[in-house]
Design a protein around this motif. Structure first.
Motif, PDB file in Angstrom:
ATOM      1  N   PHE A 279      40.007  45.348  41.472  1.00 21.38           N
ATOM      2  CA  PHE A 279      39.837  44.783  40.127  1.00 21.38           C
ATOM      3  C   PHE A 279      40.279  43.320  40.122  1.00 21.38           C
ATOM      4  CE2 PHE A 279      41.526  43.529  36.020  1.00 21.38           C
ATOM      5  CZ  PHE A 279      40.558  43.972  35.129  1.00 21.38           C
ATOM      6  N   GLY A 280      39.451  42.472  39.497  1.00 27.55           N
ATOM      7  CA  GLY A 280      39.758  41.053  39.408  1.00 27.55           C
ATOM      8  C   GLY A 280      39.269  40.255  40.598  1.00 27.55           C
ATOM      9  N   ILE A 281      38.831  40.946  41.639  1.00 28.01           N
ATOM     10  CA  ILE A 281      38.305  40.274  42.836  1.00 28.01           C
ATOM     11  C   ILE A 281      36.788  40.410  42.883  1.00 28.01           C
ATOM     12  CG2 ILE A 281      38.350  40.177  45.354  1.00 28.01           C
ATOM     13  CD1 ILE A 281      41.171  41.388  45.208  1.00 28.01           C
ATOM     14  N   ASN A 282      36.326  41.653  42.928  1.00 32.74           N
ATOM     15  CA  ASN A 282      34.885  41.920  42.966  1.00 32.74           C
ATOM     16  C   ASN A 282      34.341  42.409  41.633  1.00 32.74           C
ATOM     17  OD1 ASN A 282      34.778  41.371  45.786  1.00 32.74           O
ATOM     18  ND2 ASN A 282      35.630  43.402  46.186  1.00 32.74           N
ATOM     19  N   ASN A 283      35.217  42.879  40.750  1.00 35.60           N
ATOM     20  CA  ASN A 283      34.764  43.417  39.473  1.00 35.60           C
ATOM     21  C   ASN A 283      35.933  43.448  38.486  1.00 35.60           C
ATOM     22  OD1 ASN A 283      35.994  46.328  39.122  1.00 35.60           O
ATOM     23  ND2 ASN A 283      35.462  46.098  41.294  1.00 35.60           N
ATOM     24  N   ARG A 284      35.569  43.723  37.248  1.00 35.95           N
ATOM     25  CA  ARG A 284      36.588  43.957  36.211  1.00 35.95           C
ATOM     26  C   ARG A 284      36.164  45.205  35.425  1.00 35.95           C
ATOM     27  NH1 ARG A 284      38.678  39.262  32.578  1.00 35.95           N
ATOM     28  NH2 ARG A 284      36.472  38.944  32.043  1.00 35.95           N
ATOM     29  N   ASN A 285      35.947  46.291  36.149  1.00 35.43           N
ATOM     30  CA  ASN A 285      35.463  47.520  35.555  1.00 35.43           C
ATOM     31  C   ASN A 285      36.594  48.548  35.467  1.00 35.43           C
ATOM     32  OD1 ASN A 285      32.897  46.319  35.686  1.00 35.43           O
ATOM     33  ND2 ASN A 285      32.527  47.177  37.717  1.00 35.43           N
ATOM     34  N   VAL A 286      36.835  49.092  34.277  1.00 41.54           N
ATOM     35  CA  VAL A 286      37.866  50.109  34.107  1.00 41.54           C
ATOM     36  C   VAL A 286      37.261  51.298  33.371  1.00 41.54           C
ATOM     37  CG1 VAL A 286      39.705  48.388  34.024  1.00 41.54           C
ATOM     38  CG2 VAL A 286      38.682  49.189  31.885  1.00 41.54           C
ATOM     39  N   ALA A 287      37.933  52.445  33.473  1.00 46.16           N
ATOM     40  CA  ALA A 287      37.477  53.658  32.791  1.00 46.16           C
ATOM     41  C   ALA A 287      38.603  54.152  31.892  1.00 46.16           C
ATOM     42  CB  ALA A 287      37.086  54.729  33.789  1.00 46.16           C
ATOM     43  N   LEU A 288      38.265  54.499  30.667  1.00 50.28           N
ATOM     44  CA  LEU A 288      39.256  54.932  29.682  1.00 50.28           C
ATOM     45  C   LEU A 288      38.983  56.350  29.208  1.00 50.28           C
ATOM     46  CD1 LEU A 288      41.582  54.246  27.587  1.00 50.28           C
ATOM     47  CD2 LEU A 288      39.718  53.596  26.021  1.00 50.28           C
ATOM     48  N   ASN A 289      40.029  57.161  29.186  1.00 51.75           N
ATOM     49  CA  ASN A 289      39.984  58.463  28.528  1.00 51.75           C
ATOM     50  C   ASN A 289      41.122  58.463  27.527  1.00 51.75           C
ATOM     51  OD1 ASN A 289      39.754  61.121  27.710  1.00 51.75           O
ATOM     52  ND2 ASN A 289      40.943  61.900  29.439  1.00 51.75           N
ATOM     53  N   GLY A 290      40.785  58.409  26.251  1.00 51.51           N
ATOM     54  CA  GLY A 290      41.806  58.338  25.216  1.00 51.51           C
ATOM     55  C   GLY A 290      41.592  57.123  24.344  1.00 51.51           C
ATOM     56  N   GLU A 291      42.681  56.450  23.977  1.00 52.19           N
ATOM     57  CA  GLU A 291      42.571  55.288  23.097  1.00 52.19           C
ATOM     58  C   GLU A 291      43.295  54.107  23.710  1.00 52.19           C
ATOM     59  OE1 GLU A 291      42.791  54.200  18.356  1.00 52.19           O
ATOM     60  OE2 GLU A 291      43.890  55.939  19.094  1.00 52.19           O
ATOM     61  N   GLY A 292      42.648  52.946  23.662  1.00 48.32           N
ATOM     62  CA  GLY A 292      43.247  51.741  24.204  1.00 48.32           C
ATOM     63  C   GLY A 292      42.914  50.537  23.354  1.00 48.32           C
ATOM     64  N   TYR A 293      43.884  49.621  23.241  1.00 52.49           N
ATOM     65  CA  TYR A 293      43.703  48.360  22.524  1.00 52.49           C
ATOM     66  C   TYR A 293      43.670  47.262  23.584  1.00 52.49           C
ATOM     67  CZ  TYR A 293      44.672  44.553  19.209  1.00 52.49           C
ATOM     68  OH  TYR A 293      44.617  43.398  18.458  1.00 52.49           O
ATOM     69  N   PHE A 294      42.532  46.580  23.727  1.00 57.57           N
ATOM     70  CA  PHE A 294      42.295  45.646  24.823  1.00 57.57           C
ATOM     71  C   PHE A 294      42.329  44.196  24.347  1.00 57.57           C
ATOM     72  CE2 PHE A 294      40.476  49.627  26.090  1.00 57.57           C
ATOM     73  CZ  PHE A 294      40.570  49.688  27.476  1.00 57.57           C
ATOM     74  N   ASP A 295      43.068  43.373  25.074  1.00 54.92           N
ATOM     75  CA  ASP A 295      43.060  41.924  24.873  1.00 54.92           C
ATOM     76  C   ASP A 295      42.634  41.337  26.218  1.00 54.92           C
ATOM     77  OD1 ASP A 295      43.472  39.260  24.426  1.00 54.92           O
ATOM     78  OD2 ASP A 295      45.474  39.481  23.552  1.00 54.92           O
ATOM     79  N   VAL A 296      41.342  41.049  26.348  1.00 53.86           N
ATOM     80  CA  VAL A 296      40.743  40.700  27.639  1.00 53.86           C
ATOM     81  C   VAL A 296      40.767  39.195  27.870  1.00 53.86           C
ATOM     82  CG1 VAL A 296      38.640  40.811  29.024  1.00 53.86           C
ATOM     83  CG2 VAL A 296      39.267  42.733  27.564  1.00 53.86           C
ATOM     84  N   SER A 297      41.271  38.781  29.031  1.00 47.88           N
ATOM     85  CA  SER A 297      41.287  37.366  29.392  1.00 47.88           C
ATOM     86  C   SER A 297      39.872  36.902  29.720  1.00 47.88           C
ATOM     87  CB  SER A 297      42.210  37.136  30.593  1.00 47.88           C
ATOM     88  OG  SER A 297      41.743  37.853  31.720  1.00 47.88           O
ATOM     89  N   THR A 298      39.601  35.648  29.462  1.00 49.00           N
ATOM     90  CA  THR A 298      38.261  35.096  29.671  1.00 49.00           C
ATOM     91  C   THR A 298      37.998  34.819  31.148  1.00 49.00           C
ATOM     92  OG1 THR A 298      38.291  34.064  27.484  1.00 49.00           O
ATOM     93  CG2 THR A 298      36.699  33.212  29.077  1.00 49.00           C
TER      94      THR A 298
END
Length: 328
Positions: free
Chosen positions: A151-170
């Motif tokens: 993550f952060g090298i080749n991709n920025r892909n994540v998987a979520l099960n549940g609830e999450g509050y995301f503040d994503v860097s540009t």
């Protein structure tokens, strides 16, 4: 007795006589608008008291300061959303207290699975994560976030099960995506909330800031701030609407705010917060709805006593099992 804001404050502070208390309690139980006003005032008082206890402020002075800012017009014309700003004032005052006492470290919940790092927020806890690219994620209890090792090298892909509050860097070179079941949300840099528990019927994506692209198989929706997409897992229906993001992210402050919520939605939250199993017959509570605020800091008894004010029910607690029954 006409119950106004001053009477409710005296009721909350325990300054009424026994007969006055009974009279006010009876009105609160029978008047939904009055109940909503009471519970919002009680929420502010509880948070003010927590702040005062933690930082040794004078509770009475703090309460008077907050109460003076609450824009109530009258008991009968209170609008649920008008109180949100006032609650936010109280919540912001005690945010340092909440950070120190509510949010817990995730060290014991982490795991390595098939080339990914799996973060887990245990039941009854909210967990904060800072990803390798600087993005921040707050996981609600019982939620997991799977992050690949590259993550952060080749991709920025994540998987979520549940609830999450995301503040994503540009990062204009690497798109950030969140997959939940068949749903995928793609962004470059933004703030949003996703609720997608496996056992719940609906997946809800709400955008606070920026622009995101919501995808479900062949369907695509571009969200702007304040927009929400609701996907029904059983029916396959998609609903778009405008919401108040301050209400959506209240769970991050340790509470859920409800208006006309079904009891199964309430019970799902209680089971995660308190790590209990609720035994009940949903058919007995068909058509029953709840208005008010539930707080993570409340005990299991305090939570169900609050629900009993509006829902005709009785309950018993034995260890981690709670049984509720409809009162006829």
């Amino acid at each position: 007795m006409e119950v106004n804001q001053d009477i409710l404050i005296q009721f909350i502070k325990g300054e009424l006589s026994a007969s006055e208390y009974q009279a006010v309690n009876k009105q609160i139980k029978s008047d939904k608008a009055l109940f909503r006003q009471y519970i919002q005032l009680k929420d502010i008082w509880d948070y003010t008291a927590s702040k005062s206890n933690a930082l040794k402020y004078n509770e009475g002075k703090e309460w008077d300061t907050l109460a003076a800012k609450i824009p109530f017009a009258s008991t009968r014309t209170l609008k649920f959303k008008r109180i949100v700003g006032a609650i936010a004032v109280a919540a912001s005052i005690v945010i340092a207290f909440l950070i120190g006492h509510v949010y817990e470290s995730m060290q014991s919940g982490n795991a390595m699975v098939a080339g990914s790092h799996v973060y887990k927020a245990p039941f009854g806890q909210v967990s904060n994560i800072t990803l390798a690219d600087g993005s921040k994620v707050m996981l609600n209890e019982g939620s997991t976030l799977t992050v690949p090792l590259d993550f952060g090298i080749n991709n920025r892909n994540v998987a979520l099960n549940g609830e999450g509050y995301f503040d994503v860097s540009t990062n204009k070179d690497l798109e950030f995506s969140v997959t939940s079941g068949k749903q995928k949300v793609k962004v470059l840099g933004t703030i949003f909330n996703i609720r997608a528990y496996e056992h719940e019927n609906k997946m809800i994506t709400t955008l606070e800031e920026g622009i995101v692209r919501w995808e479900m198989e062949a369907r695509h929706i571009t969200l702007k701030p304040g927009m929400q997409v609701i996907y029904d897992n059983q029916l396959g229906d998609v609903e778009e609407k405008t919401v108040d993001i301050t209400e959506v992210k209240q769970w991050a402050l340790g509470r859920y705010m409800y208006e006309d919520a079904s009891l199964d939605e309430i019970i799902a939250v209680i089971e995660r917060w308190h790590n209990v199993k609720v035994k009940w017959n949903p058919a007995d509570f068909k058509g029953v709805h709840f208005n008010g605020v539930l707080k993570r800091s409340a005990t299991i008894d305090e939570t169900f006593e609050l629900i009993k004010v509006m829902v005709p029910m009785k309950y018993t607690v034995k260890g981690q099992i709670v049984t509720i029954e409809r009162m006829r």
